[in-house]
Every structure is written in structure tokens, then in C-alpha cells.
Design a protein around this motif. Structure first.
Motif, PDB file in Angstrom:
ATOM      1  N   PRO A 142       0.803  -1.225   0.000  1.00 10.68           N
ATOM      2  CA  PRO A 142       0.000   0.000   0.000  1.00 10.68           C
ATOM      3  C   PRO A 142       0.839   1.279   0.000  1.00 10.68           C
ATOM      4  N   LEU A 143       2.146   1.148   0.236  1.00  9.82           N
ATOM      5  CA  LEU A 143       3.017   2.323   0.286  1.00  9.82           C
ATOM      6  C   LEU A 143       3.564   2.633  -1.108  1.00  9.82           C
ATOM      7  N   ALA A 144       3.363   3.881  -1.560  1.00  9.96           N
ATOM      8  CA  ALA A 144       3.881   4.316  -2.857  1.00  9.96           C
ATOM      9  C   ALA A 144       4.583   5.654  -2.669  1.00  9.96           C
ATOM     10  N   THR A 153       1.951   8.057  -0.693  1.00 15.19           N
ATOM     11  CA  THR A 153       0.585   7.631  -0.409  1.00 15.19           C
ATOM     12  C   THR A 153       0.622   6.290   0.301  1.00 15.19           C
ATOM     13  N   MET A 154      -0.347   6.091   1.166  1.00 16.94           N
ATOM     14  CA  MET A 154      -0.502   4.822   1.868  1.00 16.94           C
ATOM     15  C   MET A 154      -1.938   4.371   1.643  1.00 16.94           C
ATOM     16  N   LYS A 158      -2.951  10.285   0.552  1.00 16.10           N
ATOM     17  CA  LYS A 158      -1.724  11.079   0.554  1.00 16.10           C
ATOM     18  C   LYS A 158      -1.224  11.298   1.979  1.00 16.10           C
ATOM     19  N   ILE A 159       0.087  11.140   2.150  1.00 15.18           N
ATOM     20  CA  ILE A 159       0.737  11.341   3.440  1.00 15.18           C
ATOM     21  C   ILE A 159       1.679  12.539   3.311  1.00 15.18           C
ATOM     22  N   GLU A 218       0.303  -5.025   9.874  1.00 14.36           N
ATOM     23  CA  GLU A 218       0.194  -4.315   8.610  1.00 14.36           C
ATOM     24  C   GLU A 218       1.260  -4.800   7.628  1.00 14.36           C
ATOM     25  N   ARG A 219       1.025  -4.576   6.332  1.00 11.06           N
ATOM     26  CA  ARG A 219       1.932  -5.093   5.301  1.00 11.06           C
ATOM     27  C   ARG A 219       3.244  -4.313   5.250  1.00 11.06           C
TER      28      ARG A 219
END
Length: 239
Positions: A142-144, A153-154, A158-159, A218-219
Motif C-alpha cells: 500500500p506504500l507508494a 501515499t498509503m 496522501k501522506i 500491517e503489510r
């Protein structure tokens, strides 16, 4: 090439109410080719930083109107450039609170001009989006992360990360599953030696973890390996 020449004309917002110190810093930075905008009041500085969007902010802690911590917290959602905080010598709580408020680095007073310029150049170099990056995009479940836009983004959300947080997370994301020591991080990411006392990376990791999550189920989880360092753990998705 003189490193400062790479950033000739970069705008620096200097927020300092000690006029004598501010004049000294401004004069030296202008000699190095920077454009310096000075502000004494914290409340006014918070507004001007968001409007001007300087390449870098030098922020004192003790300010009239609004202190440096308050300025940092107020501008961070709207200003994504590096913030270099001025702290009292040896005042570790101030340094930690400054980093937690969103600062990227700190310099202790009294400020040595060469140290200040070196820190400024290092922050600008790290923030430069056009520097050499082996890959422009990294995805782990999920992390990009996108280096060109400096976006994270997670799970599609957006983070918002500061410059220092993005750089550290990118560094860890390029090496998933590897335990990276503080010595290695400081040497390879910041081009300096770890002195055994600097808490900056610890604070960055704490802030990143709070923003992206970090539970073992979490992944993607940013882990602290006690007495060793850090790693980004990535679990394969179930198929």
C-alpha cells in the motif's frame, strides 16, 4: 565547483528577533549568493513563509508573537521546504521538540557561519528534486513514493512528510528488509558521522511511523531494531 554556487539566488527566510545576530547571518549568507528575507515576529513569519514559499527557512525558537515551535506547526501543512531551527547549545529537549514540530535539522547557538552554511547546503541538496535518484518511484504494497513529485501515499491516501522524513523513508524503502544502523544512515544519507548523541533520526522515524502506521499486522511497518538501527519490513500479500 563551490557548493553554494549550485544554489545561487535561493531564497532563505530568516526568522530571528536578535537584530545583531540576524544582520550577521544575513550578511554572510548574502556573501554566499543567497537571497535573504528577514522577519522578527513569529506570527508575521508564519504568514510570510506560506505566502513567499522560500527555498529554506532558518527559524529561531524564542520569538515575539509566536515561538518557533508554533511557527513550525502552523506552516508545516502548507510549506514543504526544509526548516533549519536555531536552538540553545546542548538543549536536547528543544532539539527534540523542534524536530517533532516539523523542523528538518537544527543548529546550536552560538552559530558558527561555516557550520550554518554547511547545514543549509546539505538541506538544499537533499531537497533538490533534480538530484540523482536511481528510481523515481517505489511501491511496497500500500506504500507508494514518487521522487519527482516528492509524494507519498498509503493505501491511496496522501501522506504529508517533511523533507527529512521523505528522504529517510525513501532511503529505507530502497532497502526493504535490511537493518540499517544509525552510523550507516548518517554516513550514506547525510554524508556525516553519527556522534552517538544526535536524536534526529530517532525523531524522524517516530514521526514517519505515526503518519504511515506501523503495526506488526500491517503489510508495511517501520521497525526499530533495539541497539542496531531501523528497517522497513514489507510483508508479501496473501494470494
Amino acid at each position: 565547483m563551490d557548493e553554494a554556487r549550485l544554489y545561487l539566488g535561493a531564497t532563505i527566510m530568516l526568522v530571528e528577533d536578535d537584530i545583531e545576530l540576524a544582520e550577521m547571518i544575513q550578511s554572510r549568507l548574502e556573501q554566499e549568493g543567497f537571497k535573504v528575507v528577514h522577519e522578527e515576529n513569529g506570527l508575521l513569519a508564519a504568514t510570510r513563509i506560506q505566502t513567499l514559499q522560500p527555498h529554506l527557512v532558518i527559524l529561531d525558537l524564542m520569538l515575539p508573537g509566536l515561538d518557533g515551535f508554533g511557527v513550525c506547526r502552523e506552516v508545516r501543512p502548507h510549506y514543504h521546504g526544509p526548516i533549519l531551527m536555531l536552538t540553545a547549545r546542548g538543549d536536547d529537549p528543544d532539539q527534540i521538540e523542534g524536530l517533532q514540530s516539523g523542523a528538518d535539522d537544527y543548529v546550536a547557538k552560538p552559530v558558527h557561519p561555516k557550520v550554518l552554511i554547511a547545514r543549509i547546503e546539505a538541506l538544499l541538496r537533499r531537497y533538490d528534486q533534480h538530484g540523482p535518484v536511481p528510481s523515481r518511484r517505489i511501491e511496497h504494497g500500500p506504500l507508494a513514493m514518487d521522487a519527482t513529485q516528492r509524494e507519498v501515499t498509503m493505501g491511496g491516501h496522501k501522506i504529508d512528510l517533511t523533507t527529512a522524513e521523505f528522504d529517510l523513508l525513501w532511503y529505507l524503502s530502497e532497502r526493504p528488509g535490511q537493518v540499517l544502523s544509525r552510523d550507516q544512515i548518517y554516513r550514506e544519507l547525510y554524508d556525516t558521522k553519527y556522534d552517538g548523541y544526535d536524536r534526529a533520526v530517532d525523531v524522524y522515524v517516530s514521526r514517519i511511523r505515526a503518519k504511515i502506521g506501523g503495526k506488526d499486522e500491517e503489510r508495511v511497518v517501520l521497525k526499530t531494531v533495539r541497539g542496531v538501527g531501523y528497517l522497513l519490513a514489507v510483508k508479501e500479500s496473501a494470494s
